[in-house]
Design a protein around this motif. Sequence first.
Motif, short mmCIF file in Angstrom:
data_model
loop_
_atom_site.label_atom_id
_atom_site.label_comp_id
_atom_site.label_asym_id
_atom_site.label_seq_id
_atom_site.Cartn_x
_atom_site.Cartn_y
_atom_site.Cartn_z
N TYR A 1 18.11 5.27 14.41
CA TYR A 1 17.68 5.59 13.05
C TYR A 1 17.98 4.42 12.11
CZ TYR A 1 16.78 7.73 8.62
OH TYR A 1 16.27 7.98 7.37
N HIS B 1 15.32 2.69 9.79
CA HIS B 1 15.58 2.61 8.35
C HIS B 1 15.41 1.18 7.84
CE1 HIS B 1 17.56 3.40 4.51
NE2 HIS B 1 18.45 2.45 4.79
N ASP C 1 11.66 0.43 7.82
CA ASP C 1 10.98 1.23 6.81
C ASP C 1 11.28 0.74 5.39
OD1 ASP C 1 9.44 3.62 5.97
OD2 ASP C 1 11.39 4.31 5.23
N LYS D 1 0.26 8.46 4.29
CA LYS D 1 1.47 9.21 4.64
C LYS D 1 2.58 8.23 5.00
CE LYS D 1 2.97 12.64 8.02
NZ LYS D 1 3.66 11.90 9.06
N HIS D 2 3.73 8.43 4.40
CA HIS D 2 4.89 7.60 4.72
C HIS D 2 5.47 8.09 6.05
CE1 HIS D 2 7.79 4.66 3.13
NE2 HIS D 2 8.64 5.29 3.92
N PRO D 3 5.79 7.19 6.97
CA PRO D 3 6.29 7.62 8.29
C PRO D 3 7.68 8.26 8.21
CG PRO D 3 6.50 5.26 8.06
CD PRO D 3 5.75 5.74 6.85
N THR D 4 7.95 9.12 9.17
CA THR D 4 9.27 9.73 9.28
C THR D 4 9.88 9.33 10.61
OG1 THR D 4 8.46 11.73 10.37
CG2 THR D 4 8.51 11.74 7.95
N PHE D 5 11.20 9.40 10.68
CA PHE D 5 11.89 9.03 11.91
C PHE D 5 11.48 9.95 13.06
CE2 PHE D 5 15.63 9.30 14.77
CZ PHE D 5 15.51 8.02 15.30
N GLU D 6 11.23 11.20 12.77
CA GLU D 6 10.83 12.14 13.82
C GLU D 6 9.58 11.67 14.56
OE1 GLU D 6 13.74 13.58 11.40
OE2 GLU D 6 11.75 13.14 10.63
N GLU D 7 8.71 10.95 13.87
CA GLU D 7 7.50 10.41 14.50
C GLU D 7 7.77 9.16 15.32
OE1 GLU D 7 4.00 11.04 11.33
OE2 GLU D 7 5.82 10.12 10.47
N TYR D 8 8.93 8.54 15.11
CA TYR D 8 9.24 7.25 15.74
C TYR D 8 10.62 7.27 16.41
CZ TYR D 8 5.20 5.53 13.25
OH TYR D 8 3.92 5.35 12.80
N SER D 9 11.00 8.37 17.00
CA SER D 9 12.37 8.52 17.49
C SER D 9 12.57 8.04 18.93
CB SER D 9 12.83 9.97 17.34
OG SER D 9 11.97 10.83 18.05
#
Length: 160
Positions: free
Chosen positions: A40, A44, A47, A64-72
């Motif tokens: 993460y 971070h 991002d 849409k701003h990416p989230t960590f859940e999409e890139y974990s």
Amino acid sequence: MLKLFQYNWQVRDDWFTWCKDVPEEELLKKRVGGVGSILYTLFHIVDVEWAWITLDLRGEQVPKHPTFEEYSSLQKVLNLSRQYRGDVEPYVRSWTSEMESKIFSENNPNGETENFKYGEIMRHVIAHEIHHIGQLSIWSRELGKKPVTANLIRRGLFDN
């Protein structure tokens, strides 16, 4: 300015290589301090650099701003880093002294307008990554692994 971004990108790539020898469960494990896990933290870093430069300084809009859940996963964060560097690097390379004092305005959480100079933001982005790289170094020692060197010298950045 460019040399410090190049330094950060080299160190970041070294950390991605370092991560390849670490089990995914360790990369995702919640750690003391920082923003959470090793993976993460890398997400971070990527991002924040992209958001400040692409969304704020360049003023681009994204659906849409990416989230960590999409890139974990390690590979997904690495791919995102490469993609975002492609967005950020041309801006960094085009930096001029005239851009230093240009003003960026945003509302803080209290609704008050704050003004920042572009040069201040660029240096914040550089320092932000260096700060988090220090946290990764501590966590690597906790895993019994040698951290990536943070040395600026011997990276070939000033060979030309």
